[in-house]
Each structure stands twice: as structure tokens, then as C-alpha cells.
Design a protein around this motif. Structure first.
Motif, PDB file in Angstrom:
ATOM      1  N   THR A  98       0.816  -1.220   0.000  1.00 50.17           N
ATOM      2  CA  THR A  98       0.000   0.000   0.000  1.00 50.17           C
ATOM      3  C   THR A  98       0.846   1.265   0.000  1.00 50.17           C
ATOM      4  N   GLU A 113      -4.620   4.978  -6.939  1.00 44.19           N
ATOM      5  CA  GLU A 113      -5.602   3.978  -6.555  1.00 44.19           C
ATOM      6  C   GLU A 113      -4.930   2.622  -6.375  1.00 44.19           C
ATOM      7  N   PRO A 115      -4.252  -1.168  -6.861  1.00 45.96           N
ATOM      8  CA  PRO A 115      -4.570  -2.066  -7.972  1.00 45.96           C
ATOM      9  C   PRO A 115      -5.685  -3.042  -7.598  1.00 45.96           C
ATOM     10  N   GLN A 116      -6.561  -3.295  -8.547  1.00 46.51           N
ATOM     11  CA  GLN A 116      -7.631  -4.265  -8.342  1.00 46.51           C
ATOM     12  C   GLN A 116      -7.205  -5.666  -8.788  1.00 46.51           C
ATOM     13  N   GLU A 117      -6.147  -5.740  -9.566  1.00 45.62           N
ATOM     14  CA  GLU A 117      -5.544  -6.994  -9.988  1.00 45.62           C
ATOM     15  C   GLU A 117      -4.027  -6.834  -9.894  1.00 45.62           C
ATOM     16  N   ASP A 244      -2.889 -15.451  -3.985  1.00 40.28           N
ATOM     17  CA  ASP A 244      -3.498 -14.593  -5.009  1.00 40.28           C
ATOM     18  C   ASP A 244      -2.644 -14.564  -6.275  1.00 40.28           C
ATOM     19  N   ASP A 248      -3.652 -15.892  -9.960  1.00 40.88           N
ATOM     20  CA  ASP A 248      -3.796 -14.924 -11.046  1.00 40.88           C
ATOM     21  C   ASP A 248      -2.831 -15.218 -12.193  1.00 40.88           C
TER      22      ASP A 248
END
Length: 306
Positions: A98, A113, A115-117, A244, A248
Motif C-alpha cells: 500500500t 488507486e 490495484p484491483q488486480e 493470489d 492470477d
């Protein structure tokens, strides 16, 4: 188990098992015990957990004399990158802590922002170098040579579309990587020129197998330049954890034994400081991950290598 790729003087590289202050040569141990163990890291990883168990059995059943016959002092060896020549590019993960997202947004024009991925880039095999080696600074290309301490994950078996709940079954072990970055070499948002130059992926000093790390999501990370602390954080602050990332990445790429995932760096990089700080020839950078060790490298001018 702690595994190393090592060399004695100018001899060919070898695979070894670290036992306190000694290295047990894998191939020689196999020969002494009338069994087979590979002489390189990738072939050993290909054997999976069965290879680890077999090696442990051979060490546990060897006599002191047999172990002495195939061992050398750790201090006498040159440790190379655990995987000196990866089979394909290293998978790098950007903006995975973060506070690093925030500092990058301030100074590197990335989004503020979260990251969402996972943000994925790569570093070619030619970027790999080992412990106590030189990082090449080509001042004709960059004036912004930066550091990034990271936990590297080594994949242990083939995987495609791996479910998150099975992701750790595909992890073989861990090492330290310093994701060296030339901040002024990004091209239209693409990072490979910034991240992929020769020697920009120092790794080591050892590969620690998965069973030796109780919780890879609670490891302290630290980096110093010339003895001055620049980064100090913990892997628990990853935005996307190892499960994760394996899930991914395996949606897009087939993961294979020996693949390397650099899981991202925390805040404290040179580009995020005020004023900004970068590395120059003569600087010594040390990257440490708890439970694995410290990776040490020296910055050298490319002109001095001619």
C-alpha cells in the motif's frame, strides 16, 4: 532445507545443501551413497518434494566420514544465484504494498488507486546475478538506479488455472531478490527496459524450501545502502498474497517448475524519497528477508568493465 548453487574457484557450478557452516555437494553425496542426485538446481526442483525427502534421507543415513568426503566449508565457496539461468522470464509484481503505491503515485506518475488486480511485468533471465556480485550501472542509459527488496517465490510444479486454495501446493521455496530499477528508462508505461537490464535481478544467497518457512506472509524485509537503512517492512503488508499471485498468474501463463515470482517491494525506494536518492558506482546494497538471508551487491560503472 537450504539449497545453494555454488562454485569453487573456476570449477563448474554445483548444487549443494547447506548444513550449518558447510555445503554438502548433492551429486557427490548421491555417488557416495550409490544413488542419484542432480548437480544443478533446476533438475533438483523438477524432482519436487520427493527429491527433497530423498536428499534428506541420504544425509541422515550417511556417516560422518561420508559427509566429510562430499562437503566443503561454506566460506570457501562462491554462491551464485540459486537459479543462475531461469528457463524463462521472472514474473515481477508491481505496486503490491500500500505505501509503495502511494510513494510511486507521488513521484513516478503511477495511479494513486490501489490495484484491483496484480500488476505484472517481467525480467529476462539475463538480468540474473548472484550474491556478492556487481550490479552494472550504465550512466549513458540511466541516472536513476533504484533498489527494491523483495521475497521471491520459486514454483515447484506445473500449474494452469490453479485454485487459490491449492496455490501453496505449487510453491517449492523462497529466496531474496533485489528488483533493481532504472526509473528513467520506462517507455510509454512499459517497465521491462527499466527492470530488465543485465544484472538487474540479483538473487540469493540461498533457496529455502517451503517447509522451512512457517508463514511466508509474516517475514521482515530490510534493505540498506552503504549501511544506511532504506526499507524496513513485512510481507504481511502485501496487497496480493502468494496464493493470489499464483492463482492470477496461472490464469494467464502456465506455471512450471523453477519459475520465479518477485512478489513486490514495500515503501522506501529511492524514487519515493524527498529528495530522491539513487545508487551510484561504489555503493553497496544489502537486501534481507527474514529466514532466508542477506543478498549483498556492489554498484559498478559499465565503463569500468571494458
Amino acid at each position: 532445507m537450504k539449497l545453494v548453487t555454488y562454485r569453487i574457484n573456476h570449477a563448474p557450478e554445483s548444487l549443494g545443501f547447506v548444513d550449518e557452516n558447510m555445503i554438502i555437494d548433492a551429486h557427490k553425496l548421491g555417488q557416495i551413497k550409490s544413488s542419484h542426485l542432480p548437480d544443478n538446481m533446476l533438475e533438483f526442483i523438477d524432482l519436487g518434494i520427493e527429491g527433497i525427502n530423498h536428499a534428506v534421507h541420504l544425509m541422515n543415513t550417511a556417516t560422518k566420514e561420508e559427509l566429510l568426503e562430499c562437503s566443503i566449508p561454506l566460506a570457501n565457496a562462491t554462491l551464485l544465484a540459486p537459479i543462475p539461468k531461469p528457463r524463462k522470464n521472472i514474473f515481477g509484481i508491481g505496486l503490491n504494498y500500500t505505501e509503495h503505491v502511494a510513494e510511486s503515485a507521488r513521484t513516478l506518475d503511477t495511479s494513486k488507486e490501489l490495484p484491483q488486480e496484480p500488476v505484472i511485468f517481467s525480467k529476462p533471465p539475463t538480468a540474473v546475478t548472484g550474491n556478492d556480485t556487481d550490479i552494472i550501472h550504465n550512466q549513458k542509459i540511466t541516472q536513476q538506479l533504484d533498489w527494491e527488496v523483495e521475497l521471491a517465490v520459486i514454483i515447484g510444479k506445473h500449474g494452469k488455472n490453479v485454485p487459490k486454495e491449492n496455490a501453496m501446493d505449487h510453491v517449492y521455496g523462497y529466496t531474496v531478490i533485489n528488483d533493481i530499477s532504472a526509473r528513467d528508462c520506462r517507455r510509454a508505461g512499459q517497465w521491462i527496459v527499466s527492470k530488465g537490464q543485465d544484472t538487474f535481478a540479483p538473487m540469493g544467497p540461498v533457496l529455502v524450501t517451503r517447509d522451512e518457512i512457517a508463514d511466508p506472509h509474516n517475514l521482515n524485509l530490510r534493505l540498506t545502502v552503504n549501511g544506511v537503512e532504506k526499507q524496513n517492512s513485512n510481507t504481511k503488508f502485501m496487497l496480493f498474497n502468494i496464493e493470489d499471485l499464483v492463482q492470477d498468474l496461472s490464469k494467464v501463463f502456465t506455471l512450471e517448475a523453477g519459475d520465479i515470482i518477485a512478489t513486490g517491494t514495500p515503501a522506501g525506494v529511492g524514487a519515493g524519497r524527498n529528495p530522491q536518492e539513487f545508487m551510484w558506482p561504489g555503493d553497496v546494497v544489502e537486501a534481507t528477508v527474514e529466514g532466508i538471508g542477506t543478498l549483498r551487491n556492489t554498484i559498478v560503472d559499465s565503463e569500468d568493465l571494458k
